[in-house]
Design a protein around this motif. Structure first.
Motif, mmCIF file in Angstrom:
data_model
loop_
_atom_site.group_PDB
_atom_site.id
_atom_site.type_symbol
_atom_site.label_atom_id
_atom_site.label_comp_id
_atom_site.label_asym_id
_atom_site.label_seq_id
_atom_site.Cartn_x
_atom_site.Cartn_y
_atom_site.Cartn_z
ATOM 1 N N LYS A 31 51.070 35.137 74.810
ATOM 2 C CA LYS A 31 51.727 36.367 75.253
ATOM 3 C C LYS A 31 51.090 36.815 76.563
ATOM 4 C CE LYS A 31 50.855 40.316 73.259
ATOM 5 N NZ LYS A 31 50.805 41.449 72.286
ATOM 6 N N THR A 32 51.936 37.132 77.536
ATOM 7 C CA THR A 32 51.490 37.734 78.792
ATOM 8 C C THR A 32 52.269 39.025 78.977
ATOM 9 O OG1 THR A 32 53.144 36.651 80.203
ATOM 10 C CG2 THR A 32 51.132 35.401 79.719
ATOM 11 N N ALA A 33 52.088 39.652 80.103
ATOM 12 C CA ALA A 33 52.793 40.910 80.351
ATOM 13 C C ALA A 33 54.298 40.718 80.375
ATOM 14 C CB ALA A 33 52.319 41.510 81.676
ATOM 15 N N ASN A 34 54.753 39.497 80.736
ATOM 16 C CA ASN A 34 56.193 39.272 80.912
ATOM 17 C C ASN A 34 56.786 38.207 79.995
ATOM 18 O OD1 ASN A 34 56.312 41.072 83.229
ATOM 19 N ND2 ASN A 34 55.229 39.465 84.348
ATOM 20 N N GLN A 35 55.934 37.513 79.231
ATOM 21 C CA GLN A 35 56.434 36.390 78.445
ATOM 22 C C GLN A 35 55.803 36.338 77.065
ATOM 23 O OE1 GLN A 35 58.731 34.056 79.161
ATOM 24 N NE2 GLN A 35 59.141 34.605 81.286
ATOM 25 N N PHE A 93 42.759 23.428 101.050
ATOM 26 C CA PHE A 93 43.551 22.211 101.229
ATOM 27 C C PHE A 93 44.984 22.545 101.632
ATOM 28 C CE2 PHE A 93 40.143 19.922 99.095
ATOM 29 C CZ PHE A 93 40.194 18.686 99.703
ATOM 30 N N GLU A 94 45.559 23.540 100.990
ATOM 31 C CA GLU A 94 46.914 23.947 101.368
ATOM 32 C C GLU A 94 46.975 24.386 102.824
ATOM 33 O OE1 GLU A 94 49.988 25.383 98.125
ATOM 34 O OE2 GLU A 94 48.331 26.813 98.327
ATOM 35 N N SER A 95 45.943 25.074 103.276
ATOM 36 C CA SER A 95 45.945 25.597 104.645
ATOM 37 C C SER A 95 45.884 24.487 105.687
ATOM 38 C CB SER A 95 44.761 26.555 104.851
ATOM 39 O OG SER A 95 43.527 25.865 104.944
ATOM 40 N N ILE A 96 45.379 23.303 105.304
ATOM 41 C CA ILE A 96 45.307 22.199 106.267
ATOM 42 C C ILE A 96 46.439 21.191 106.052
ATOM 43 C CG2 ILE A 96 42.825 22.467 106.565
ATOM 44 C CD1 ILE A 96 42.416 19.970 104.826
ATOM 45 N N GLY A 97 47.401 21.521 105.179
ATOM 46 C CA GLY A 97 48.588 20.690 105.026
ATOM 47 C C GLY A 97 48.513 19.628 103.952
ATOM 48 N N VAL A 98 47.625 19.813 102.978
ATOM 49 C CA VAL A 98 47.489 18.865 101.867
ATOM 50 C C VAL A 98 48.065 19.500 100.601
ATOM 51 C CG1 VAL A 98 45.853 17.561 100.449
ATOM 52 C CG2 VAL A 98 45.437 17.834 102.900
ATOM 53 N N LEU A 99 48.842 18.730 99.837
ATOM 54 C CA LEU A 99 49.372 19.227 98.572
ATOM 55 C C LEU A 99 48.223 19.638 97.653
ATOM 56 C CD1 LEU A 99 52.144 16.572 97.769
ATOM 57 C CD2 LEU A 99 52.438 18.845 98.763
ATOM 58 N N ALA A 100 48.350 20.806 97.014
ATOM 59 C CA ALA A 100 47.318 21.291 96.103
ATOM 60 C C ALA A 100 47.962 22.232 95.094
ATOM 61 C CB ALA A 100 46.209 22.010 96.868
ATOM 62 N N PRO A 101 47.421 22.304 93.872
ATOM 63 C CA PRO A 101 47.996 23.193 92.860
ATOM 64 C C PRO A 101 47.751 24.659 93.173
ATOM 65 C CG PRO A 101 45.975 22.192 92.046
ATOM 66 C CD PRO A 101 46.280 21.523 93.358
ATOM 67 N N HIS A 102 48.704 25.482 92.779
ATOM 68 C CA HIS A 102 48.527 26.927 92.896
ATOM 69 C C HIS A 102 47.582 27.393 91.793
ATOM 70 C CE1 HIS A 102 49.428 31.110 93.706
ATOM 71 N NE2 HIS A 102 49.722 31.280 92.437
ATOM 72 N N SER A 103 46.779 28.417 92.089
ATOM 73 C CA SER A 103 45.816 28.905 91.098
ATOM 74 C C SER A 103 45.684 30.420 91.194
ATOM 75 C CB SER A 103 44.448 28.246 91.307
ATOM 76 O OG SER A 103 43.920 28.563 92.584
ATOM 77 N N ILE A 104 45.333 31.030 90.062
ATOM 78 C CA ILE A 104 45.125 32.480 90.011
ATOM 79 C C ILE A 104 44.179 32.781 88.853
ATOM 80 C CG2 ILE A 104 47.139 32.862 88.515
ATOM 81 C CD1 ILE A 104 47.550 35.533 89.988
ATOM 82 N N HIS A 105 43.320 33.778 89.033
ATOM 83 C CA HIS A 105 42.395 34.156 87.966
ATOM 84 C C HIS A 105 43.091 35.056 86.949
ATOM 85 C CE1 HIS A 105 39.317 32.946 90.980
ATOM 86 N NE2 HIS A 105 38.666 32.569 89.900
ATOM 87 N N ILE A 106 42.727 34.858 85.685
ATOM 88 C CA ILE A 106 43.270 35.668 84.593
ATOM 89 C C ILE A 106 42.138 36.037 83.639
ATOM 90 C CG2 ILE A 106 45.528 34.519 84.691
ATOM 91 C CD1 ILE A 106 44.424 33.227 81.884
ATOM 92 N N LEU A 107 42.413 36.990 82.760
ATOM 93 C CA LEU A 107 41.533 37.286 81.632
ATOM 94 C C LEU A 107 42.142 36.650 80.383
ATOM 95 C CD1 LEU A 107 40.344 41.021 81.785
ATOM 96 C CD2 LEU A 107 38.915 38.973 81.807
ATOM 97 N N LEU A 108 41.354 35.848 79.675
ATOM 98 C CA LEU A 108 41.863 35.145 78.506
ATOM 99 C C LEU A 108 41.355 35.788 77.222
ATOM 100 C CD1 LEU A 108 43.401 32.758 77.243
ATOM 101 C CD2 LEU A 108 41.254 31.457 77.364
#
Length: 357
Positions: A31-35, A93-108
């Motif tokens: 469960k998250t705020a939206n899902q 890596f994204e800033s220099i034009g290399v594919l990289a996963p998106h990431s974000i910090h959360i509280l689990l």
């Protein structure tokens, strides 16, 4: 900071936390705020499994996709006192034009107990490609240190198969191009290699990735901690980083790593063969010079570091593994900046000799 709530039967939670080397997934709710959704969850990582604060791999079950993703990874970042090295690396890596996963910090939260601050990572898979309108293509994970682009293991033992060290994450049209790539790297004479490698590898993107690994100084990044994507439109392989917590002046155990530990040329068989070619060596030097002037600098990275740090700091007290480590956490900003200064200066000092060899 967004909160993620996992509900899992206590008996199942105890089982996966005690049997840390099992790869079995158990049913749970997220469960998250939206899902709200049904998921399957398991531990992830290698040595990470032994830590008190576990990392988790989550597969969405019902619904099958959430915001276009079928899987996510929740990284504990246990050995990184800054909690930001992975995210800082992927953003770099994204800033220099290399594919990289998106990431974000959360509280689990698991069964209403706060397990602390985690880094949520998207999976590098076919949905990653679709979400970015990239052509389909097979994806290979560098599963262990045998993924060194060589015929031999790091222990100098002959591999049983060419693809040792790799796991095919996504198979597009029964692709066998990885074997072809490894054959070219390991068996073609110099001139034939130079002529053929451009038909199977996006050399410029590889050299840009190499510059990123060398700057951030991920020791494992050359033979592990990456994925390969075979772009069906271009017919060329591209490479993306993975697991970059051992960077920016620390190793994967969180220990200090000297700024000159990794040479400017990096490692692995593919890198060595490319840099043996003068035109690719010069091109790599040009990429690295540009990055050292425009991206890998204190001026550019400091506000990014401060932004991540400030987004995490108010929640440190909620992490049972970090609530008494605020002073160490705060000190990591300057620690990383000192590394950038020293690493940048070191690499700049080696640029001329790199190009002249």
């Amino acid at each position: 900071m967004e909160k993620y709530f996992i509900e899992i039967p206590e008996s199942e939670l105890l089982r996966i936390q005690q049997n840390i080397w099992d790869h079995e997934y158990v049913d749970a709710k997220l469960k998250t705020a939206n899902q709200k959704c049904s998921i399957k969850v398991a531990l992830r990582g290698n040595q990470l499994r032994e830590h008190k604060k576990k990392s988790y791999h989550i597969i969405f079950d019902k619904p099958y996709l959430i915001y276009g993703q079928h899987e996510i990874h929740l990284n504990a970042e246990y050995n990184d006192p800054s909690l930001m090295r992975n995210k800082l690396s992927f953003d770099f890596f994204e800033s220099i034009g290399v594919l990289a996963p998106h990431s974000i910090h959360i509280l689990l939260y698991i069964n209403n107990v706060c397990h602390g601050i985690y880094l949520k990572l998207e999976s590098f898979d076919q949905f990653y490609l679709r979400n970015r309108n990239l052509p389909e293509g097979s994806i290979y994970y560098a599963t262990n240190y045998d993924a060194n682009f060589s015929l031999y293991t790091p222990e100098k033992k002959l591999k049983l198969t060419l693809e040792d060290g790799y796991t095919k994450k996504y198979d597009f049209q029964k692709d066998s191009s990885l074997k072809r790539l490894l054959i070219v790297i390991n068996t073609f004479p110099k001139e034939e290699f130079i002529d053929e490698i451009i038909n199977i590898l996006d050399v410029e993107k590889y050299l840009m990735w190499l510059a990123g690994v060398v700057c951030t100084q991920n020791f494992d990044g050359f033979i592990h901690n990456y994925a390969l994507y075979h772009n069906s439109k271009t017919g060329l392989f591209e490479i993306t980083p993975w697991d970059y917590d051992g960077t920016w002046g620390r190793d994967l155990h969180g220990r200090p790593l000297e700024h000159d530990y990794i040479p400017i040329e990096g490692y692995n068989t593919l890198t060595a063969r490319l840099l043996a070619c003068p035109k690719y060596r010069v091109l790599y030097g040009e990429f690295l010079h540009q990055i050292l002037q425009t991206q890998f600098t204190v001026q550019v990275q400091k506000p990014l570091i401060e932004k991540i740090h400030h987004s995490i700091r108010p929640y440190i007290h909620k992490d049972p593994n970090l609530k008494n480590e605020l002073e160490t956490f705060d000190g990591e900003q300057e620690y990383i900046l000192r590394f950038i200064r020293a690493r940048n200066k070191y690499l700049v000092s080696k640029l001329d000799s790199l190009i002249k060899l």
